[in-house]
Design an enzyme around this catalytic site. Sequence first.
Site, mmCIF file in Angstrom:
data_model
loop_
_atom_site.group_PDB
_atom_site.id
_atom_site.type_symbol
_atom_site.label_atom_id
_atom_site.label_comp_id
_atom_site.label_asym_id
_atom_site.label_seq_id
_atom_site.Cartn_x
_atom_site.Cartn_y
_atom_site.Cartn_z
ATOM 1 N N CYS A 1 -0.212 33.020 12.183
ATOM 2 C CA CYS A 1 0.092 33.804 13.376
ATOM 3 C C CYS A 1 0.826 32.977 14.436
ATOM 4 C CB CYS A 1 -1.214 34.329 13.955
ATOM 5 S SG CYS A 1 -2.307 32.999 14.444
ATOM 6 N N GLU A 2 1.839 32.223 13.995
ATOM 7 C CA GLU A 2 2.621 31.425 14.953
ATOM 8 C C GLU A 2 4.084 31.508 14.581
ATOM 9 O OE1 GLU A 2 1.507 27.470 15.921
ATOM 10 O OE2 GLU A 2 -0.628 27.864 15.600
ATOM 11 N N GLU B 1 0.816 -1.219 0.000
ATOM 12 C CA GLU B 1 0.000 0.000 0.000
ATOM 13 C C GLU B 1 0.848 1.266 0.000
ATOM 14 O OE1 GLU B 1 -2.091 -0.644 3.675
ATOM 15 O OE2 GLU B 1 -3.515 -2.030 2.772
ATOM 16 N N TYR C 1 6.073 17.216 12.460
ATOM 17 C CA TYR C 1 7.070 16.139 12.493
ATOM 18 C C TYR C 1 8.510 16.639 12.416
ATOM 19 C CZ TYR C 1 2.857 14.037 10.351
ATOM 20 O OH TYR C 1 1.576 13.666 10.041
ATOM 21 N N TYR D 1 0.600 14.046 1.631
ATOM 22 C CA TYR D 1 0.350 14.583 2.982
ATOM 23 C C TYR D 1 0.509 16.101 3.049
ATOM 24 C CZ TYR D 1 0.666 9.621 3.945
ATOM 25 O OH TYR D 1 0.472 8.260 3.916
ATOM 26 N N ARG E 1 2.946 7.772 -0.033
ATOM 27 C CA ARG E 1 3.919 8.843 -0.237
ATOM 28 C C ARG E 1 4.831 8.595 -1.438
ATOM 29 N NH1 ARG E 1 5.961 11.773 4.183
ATOM 30 N NH2 ARG E 1 5.250 10.073 5.503
#
Length: 406
Positions: free
Chosen positions: A333-334, A263, A306, A363, A266
């Site tokens: 805003c981070e 399967e 990650y 992803y 990515r």
Amino acid sequence: MRIAERHGTPAYVVDEADVRERCRAFRAALPDATILYAAKAFLCRAMATWIRQEGLGLDVCSGGELAIARSVGFPAGRIVFHGNAKTPHELLEAVRYGVGRIVVDNLAEIVRLAALVPPGSRQKILLRVVPDIEAGACAAVRTGGEGQKFGLSIATGDLAAAVDRVLRRPELELAGLHCHLGSQIGAAEPYGRAVRVMVEQLARVRDTHGVVLPELDLGGGQGIAYLPAEHGLTPAEYAATVLKALEESCAELGLPVPRLSVEPGRSISGPAGLTLYRVIAVKRTLMRTYVAVDGGMSDNPRPSLYGARYTARLIGRAATAPDREVTLVGHHCEAGDVLAENVPLPADLRAGDVVAIPATGAYHYSMASTYNLTGRPPVIAVVDGAARVVVRREEIDDLLRRDVGL
Ligand SMILES: Cc1ncc(COP(=O)(O)O)c(C=O)c1O
Ligand SMILES: N[C@@H](CCCC[NH3+])C(=O)O
């Protein structure tokens, strides 16, 4: 650059020919196996159509992914349905559509699923096994060890209990066993170990119940290169290790070689995609130079989730200055809204330039959010020098429409 001008930024771009080529590479490396593309990596109707046309199966893990598959007439028999918390509605939809396999994750699901199967028919299932093997880029994406949420443990006896219960249910047909070690796995070796563990379990089922299960699904997880120095796990490398382990362990335990399913997600869509951004501001601080673009953690949450790393390239014009190290940040805003840290980009980079981040085909679109009420970018497919929108940009109006007010 023409795509950025015509369709705006940020934009996901996917190379259809590359996706198709990667599907073919898996089929060529494993001609006797069933290759199921893992939809969670990236799915839209166009992608589902390419996968269908390339003759692969589809691994879906939600009612939404199943609905996309259904909308393009994806053959039900080539679909495998996953999930550790499938809702009763999702299970019913999967059974009604006639998906080829449902991967049962836990003991409670056995009874729940059996009750949904129409009288007189049988649903093929696989049991998801915890092989107790740790592999994958980081803890969040390692799904093969004890102590994570997926699957039936061998050690606790849950797998043995599940086999016993499924074999007693006339509504269910136990086609085989499944495992998925994790994601972004760079070496083939853990897969070889997984094969041995899984074949031992197939032998155990035979020894306990006298039943030889015909299928073994090894999940996905093949890693790709995000940075120039990295190297992905190729289908050929993967196949060499897995097929050798399969033949050896089946011979040792006197089992026929089961039909293999794989399967990959990515490794099929990841390298085929890139994201285009427009530079909004360049700022020199005491510590570093920031290049701020018009996207960020809403279209790519992977660095903040990650610690994922990327490169970036200026496109659309030639640089007139040498590279220097900058940090590419988004517009959210981070402070943690970083797309790529310490990447070389031309020192003359300025507002209005377009930069591309490669290897964003998996992803990214599928994990995008509307944080800060930012609409999600479009997906532009390119093939034979032509570009077309396959998923349109989410506009502010789309977001407003969902908000029904007081
Ligand atoms: C059951 C299952 N199969 C396949 C995949 C696809 O993994 P990858 O995209 O790493 O190949 C995943 C996600 O990791 C998964 O959970
Ligand atoms: N979302 C993760 C992979 C998860 C795999 C899903 N089972 C990533 O971007 O690396």
